[in-house]
Design a protein around this motif. Structure first.
Motif, PDB file in Angstrom:
ATOM      1  N   PHE A  45     -11.115  -1.952  -5.175  1.00  0.00           N
ATOM      2  CA  PHE A  45     -11.788  -2.296  -4.029  1.00  0.00           C
ATOM      3  C   PHE A  45     -11.155  -3.560  -3.437  1.00  0.00           C
ATOM      4  O   PHE A  45     -11.469  -4.032  -2.237  1.00  0.00           O
ATOM      5  CB  PHE A  45     -13.283  -2.341  -4.485  1.00  0.00           C
ATOM      6  N   ARG A  46     -10.491  -4.291  -4.212  1.00  0.00           N
ATOM      7  CA  ARG A  46     -10.134  -5.773  -3.694  1.00  0.00           C
ATOM      8  C   ARG A  46      -8.495  -5.665  -3.250  1.00  0.00           C
ATOM      9  O   ARG A  46      -7.736  -5.261  -3.808  1.00  0.00           O
ATOM     10  CB  ARG A  46     -10.132  -6.629  -5.004  1.00  0.00           C
TER      11      ARG A  46
ATOM     12  N   ASP B  22      -2.093  -3.349 -11.758  1.00  0.00           N
ATOM     13  CA  ASP B  22      -1.180  -2.050 -11.956  1.00  0.00           C
ATOM     14  C   ASP B  22       0.170  -2.435 -11.684  1.00  0.00           C
ATOM     15  O   ASP B  22       0.670  -3.707 -11.220  1.00  0.00           O
ATOM     16  CB  ASP B  22      -1.596  -0.955 -11.036  1.00  0.00           C
ATOM     17  N   PRO B  23       1.328  -1.660 -11.746  1.00  0.00           N
ATOM     18  CA  PRO B  23       2.600  -2.092 -11.405  1.00  0.00           C
ATOM     19  C   PRO B  23       2.862  -2.580 -10.136  1.00  0.00           C
ATOM     20  O   PRO B  23       4.009  -3.371  -9.664  1.00  0.00           O
ATOM     21  CB  PRO B  23       3.356  -0.677 -11.677  1.00  0.00           C
ATOM     22  N   PHE B  24       2.324  -2.224  -9.123  1.00  0.00           N
ATOM     23  CA  PHE B  24       2.177  -2.710  -7.768  1.00  0.00           C
ATOM     24  C   PHE B  24       1.428  -4.139  -7.396  1.00  0.00           C
ATOM     25  O   PHE B  24       1.367  -4.527  -6.293  1.00  0.00           O
ATOM     26  CB  PHE B  24       2.023  -1.720  -6.787  1.00  0.00           C
ATOM     27  N   ASP B  25       0.937  -4.806  -8.568  1.00  0.00           N
ATOM     28  CA  ASP B  25      -0.060  -5.917  -8.354  1.00  0.00           C
ATOM     29  C   ASP B  25      -1.280  -5.834  -7.622  1.00  0.00           C
ATOM     30  O   ASP B  25      -1.793  -6.685  -7.028  1.00  0.00           O
ATOM     31  CB  ASP B  25       0.990  -6.937  -7.630  1.00  0.00           C
TER      32      ASP B  25
END
Length: 142
Positions: A27-28, A56-59
């Motif tokens: 949500f952020r 996650d891997p995509f920050d």
């Protein structure tokens, strides 16, 4: 610059009480050069037994909630206030041959391997040559 507040609500209702598994939420929004988070709130009902945050891997920020017991309703309430900095549309340098679409990419040599590149418009996947272009390396025969 503008300030925005986004409120998101998701509600799951069940005919009879159910046990809940692990839930992952995103949500952020991700902060960047043109977006700054001012405030974030996340309310989960029923309250999770454990709530942890990770990237996650995509920050992206990911909330992971685990629950105990049973419930007939699960509710997520997210409120995010952010500041957005308006930017003009970026101007990217463009080669003259690419100013029209479709563009014809000129035959050239890779700087790294000095192997020529070739546009293939006729392949098994595109027998009539009217499909998207694909670029293949021209490799020397073995």
């Amino acid at each position: 610059m503008s300030f925005l507040t986004v409120h998101h609500s998701t509600v799951y209702r069940y005919r009879e009480p159910v046990g809940l598994g692990e839930h992952r939420m995103m949500f952020r929004p991700r902060e960047s050069h043109d977006l700054r988070l001012i405030r974030t709130d996340l309310i989960i009902t029923p309250e999770p037994a454990h709530l942890r945050w990770l990237h996650d891997p995509f920050d992206n920020s990911v909330a992971v909630a685990t629950f105990e017991g049973t419930t007939s309703e699960l509710r997520f309430e997210s409120t995010v206030t952010l500041e957005h900095f308006e930017n003009s549309t970026p101007e990217y340098p463009l080669e003259e041959y690419a100013r029209t679409y479709p563009s014809a990419i000129p035959m050239r040599t890779s700087r790294i391997s000095r192997v020529p590149w070739h546009i293939n418009t006729r392949s098994r996947a595109c027998p009539n040559g009217r499909c998207s272009f694909s670029i293949h390396r021209i490799l020397p025969a073995r």
